[in-house]
Enzyme design. Structure first.
Site, short mmCIF file in Angstrom:
data_model
loop_
_atom_site.label_atom_id
_atom_site.label_comp_id
_atom_site.label_asym_id
_atom_site.label_seq_id
_atom_site.Cartn_x
_atom_site.Cartn_y
_atom_site.Cartn_z
N LYS A 1 0.82 -1.21 0.00
CA LYS A 1 0.00 0.00 0.00
C LYS A 1 0.86 1.26 0.00
O LYS A 1 0.36 2.35 0.29
CB LYS A 1 -0.93 0.00 1.23
CG LYS A 1 -1.80 -1.25 1.39
CD LYS A 1 -3.15 -1.07 0.72
CE LYS A 1 -3.96 -2.37 0.73
NZ LYS A 1 -4.54 -2.69 2.04
N GLU B 1 -2.41 -8.25 38.73
CA GLU B 1 -3.45 -9.27 38.76
C GLU B 1 -2.82 -10.58 39.20
O GLU B 1 -1.60 -10.72 39.26
CB GLU B 1 -4.12 -9.40 37.39
CG GLU B 1 -3.20 -9.81 36.27
CD GLU B 1 -3.85 -9.66 34.89
OE1 GLU B 1 -4.64 -8.74 34.68
OE2 GLU B 1 -3.54 -10.48 34.02
N HIS C 1 -6.61 -13.26 30.59
CA HIS C 1 -5.20 -13.04 30.28
C HIS C 1 -4.43 -14.35 30.43
O HIS C 1 -4.68 -15.12 31.35
CB HIS C 1 -4.59 -12.02 31.24
CG HIS C 1 -4.97 -10.61 30.90
ND1 HIS C 1 -4.87 -9.60 31.82
CD2 HIS C 1 -5.44 -10.05 29.77
CE1 HIS C 1 -5.26 -8.47 31.25
NE2 HIS C 1 -5.62 -8.72 30.01
#
Lengths: 288, 371
Positions: A43, A209, A246
């Protein structure tokens, strides 16, 4: 000052002609990020939102000074695109893409280490030096300049906490998303070290976490820091052995538990918020 | 994706590693036939995706085909670590001279593969003292080179023919790890029988994100129906045992949402990360999955970044109108296109919350009232 990126950072967008690439190029430009070029194989010669598009990263680098690249590339092709940016000598590579195979991530990180490249992600929202430069996908309106550094493993939860900070008059120096995968480029310690040295950052919020031992490792460094740290850890209610979205967020063989992380952080002198909306209060307390 | 032991061993055998002679069967008669073919004594091992099978009674020995039939009949249908046994592996009982442990896995903290070996195999590696474990991080550009094998053998105290065998096994294990996109390849115990090293167990976990390029591996699918449907929509879903169905966008905030529900004394029924940029149709389907689990309350927590609040609002209205929702819905909606989303909901008689913890408290209160 801010860390890793600022108002002078020239940014390249890899995958700029795709849906996500085009949308977020517009959003990042709207935030004031200096997007100088894009890459999309085949492109070259087009423009997207006024940004010139090249076939390869090397071609873009011949025509522009480029400091950072952000990848909006589908998972099966992300490794190649990351290699291309690292090989071309881009200093900071931000990999937004999720679902990249872990073996590809191992290869990306190994190559980046050899070249001294900073990799943010994969599976990250990116990095925002509030008011100066946003590389990634967070909504623009919640990130305002200030003196709180934020480092996080997850995205939307970070928006929640940043929005809480902003609503309480606490702007941010830089907000860094490490990424939600098991293997990512930066660790909490890498970023905490930078915040500790950054004169503009007065306190740090760590959004962690369950799973892994990144928060425990961070605790060892937090002990030595002069700046206050407030942490929030997601996943208190998660049962062992269940992966919570995750790749890293799983309690395996009794390791990476919420309790272990909170204990380590508390022992290191960090304030630990039980719920996200308690973070601003703890920061204000810590700053006195 | 975890492979069953027998699948892991088939994979090992394809790469030239030595595994015990044996076969997976699903009936006592077949077990007896395999025992006769191998020549007893044999071991009958339950095939479930869990460790500690021995402690749960899932491993039995048999000296004759008849005993093998009886043992298989006992093991088949029993529950090991909460999992129903539907297959057993019948294989030769090994003459054990020594048991080793060897594994290659991904160390997230080191951002590199790690080789773990010990001369104290046979038990859970977590219970082996550190001084008896050899740990070597691997460079993906180098893999397992001969020098590394020599060093591992030296530290395990291995010499002669055994060291040579070990030196052949390690690079092969690494090849399996890399070529099959494994998160873990583990042999425990690796049995020394005479001068042979035999993989007496096989624990192999394949990276789910790489399954698209691992077409020749068997498919193991231990997900629930709702988990399967959600996965087909590109959503991340985990079933839990509470009664408040949860949908949020992003893994971290979804975990945070579960935590806040528990903080207020509620019990989440699931983890559903609707992801970023999920459109109206997929969001509506996700809601239908939640409804199918018969919760007492549905709690939707959206902080719209890529996700647009109006899409979520339209999805909720669509499901309400087309399918009917007979449980209370609590929705918190902020971020991109918030005004539009709130307006759509209001027109349909739904009031959205702005603050996450207020909404969570309300969801818990409603769940209690339904009880």
């Amino acid at each position: 000052m801010a860390i890793i990126v600022d108002e002078k950072t020239n940014v390249l967008v890899q995958g700029i002609t795709g849906n996500q690439g085009t949308f977020h190029t517009k959003q990042m430009l709207g935030y004031g990020t200096r997007i100088v070029a894009g890459v999309s194989p085949g492109k070259g010669g087009q423009t997207v939102e006024g940004v010139p598009v090249y076939d390869t990263v090397a071609a873009a680098m011949e025509n522009h000074q480029i400091d950072a690249s952000v990848l909006f590339i589908p998972a099966p092709f992300a490794k190649d695109a990351a290699f291309e940016a690292i090989a071309a000598g881009v200093r900071v590579v931000v990999i937004i893409t999720e679902h990249i195979p872990v073996h590809d991530e191992l290869e990306i990180i190994a190559f980046a280490r050899r070249r001294g490249t900073i990799v943010i992600g994969p599976n990250t929202f990116g990095i925002v030096s509030s008011g100066r430069c946003k590389i990634g996908i967070p909504p623009n309106q919640f990130f305002v300049p200030g003196h709180i550094g934020v480092v996080a493993r997850s995205g939307t939860l970070t928006y929640e906490i940043v929005a809480n900070l902003t609503a309480n008059g606490l702007g941010q120096s830089t907000v860094v998303g490490l990424g939600g995968d098991r293997v990512v480029g930066l660790s909490f310690v890498d970023v905490l070290e930078k915040f500790e040295k950054d004169p503009e950052t007065r306190a740090v919020v760590l959004v962690g976490e369950i799973g892994g031992n990144a928060e425990e490792e961070a605790s060892l460094f937090i002990k030595k820091m002069t700046k206050p740290v407030v942490a929030y850890i997601a996943g208190k209610s998660a049962p062992p052995g269940k992966r919570m979205g995750h790749a890293g967020a799983i309690i395996e063989r009794g390791k990476g538990t919420f309790e272990g992380k909170v204990q380590a952080l508390t022992a290191a002198g960090a304030g630990v918020a039980t719920l996200p909306f308690e973070v601003p209060g703890l920061i204000k307390e810590a700053l006195g | 994706m975890k492979l069953y032991e027998y699948m892991g061993k088939e994979l090992f055998a394809r790469y030239g590693l030595t595994v015990p002679r044996g076969k997976m069967v699903t009936s006592p008669d077949e077990a007896a036939a395999v025992a006769a073919e191998i020549g007893a004594p044999v071991v009958i091992k339950s095939q479930v995706l869990s460790g500690k099978r021995g402690k749960g009674g899932g491993i039995k020995f048999a000296d004759t085909p008849e005993e093998a039939r009886e043992a298989a009949a006992q093991v088949l249908g029993m529950t090991v670590q909460g999992l129903k046994v539907e297959m057993v592996l019948v294989e030769e009982k090994l003459a054990i001279d020594h048991e080793f442990y060897v594994a290659i896995t991904v160390d997230g903290a080191a951002k590199a593969p790690v080789l773990i070996a010990s001369a104290q195999g046979g038990m859970d590696i977590e219970e082996v003292p550190d001084e008896f474990i050899v740990k070597e991080h691997l460079d993906v550009c180098l893999g397992v080179q001969p020098y590394l094998c020599r060093e591992v053998c030296r530290r395990l105290g291995l010499t002669g023919a055994v060291a040579k065998e070990f030196g052949r096994l390690l690079p092969t294990l690494y090849r399996i790890f890399r070529e099959k996109d494994a998160e873990l390849v583990e042999i425990n115990p690796l049995v020394l029988s005479g001068e042979k090293l035999i993989a007496a167990d096989a624990k192999v976990t394949i990276d789910d994100e790489a399954l698209y390029r691992q077409k020749d591996l068997p498919v193991v699918d231990d997900r629930t129906e709702a988990e399967r449907q959600a996965h087909a929509l590109g959503l991340s879903y985990v079933q839990l045992d509470g009664n408040i169905a949860v949908m949020a966008n992003g893994a971290g905030i979804t975990m945070g949402t579960l935590d806040i529900i528990q903080y207020y004394g509620g019990a989440p029924a699931n983890f559903l990360d609707a992801g970023g940029g999920t459109g109206m149709e997929a969001t509506a389907k996700a809601l239908e999955i939640l409804l199918s689990t018969n919760p007492r309350v549905i709690f939707i927590n959206i902080f719209g970044g890529i996700t647009r609040c109006d899409d979520v609002a339209r999805a909720l209205v669509k499901v309400k109108q087309e399918k009917g929702i007979n449980v209370p819905v609590v929705i918190r909606l902020v971020g991109t296109n918030e005004e539009e989303g709130v307006r759509i909901l209001r027109e349909n008689g739904i009031e959205a919350y702005k603050v996450m913890h207020e909404a969570a408290a309300k969801a818990v209160e409603l769940a209690r009232a339904q009880g």
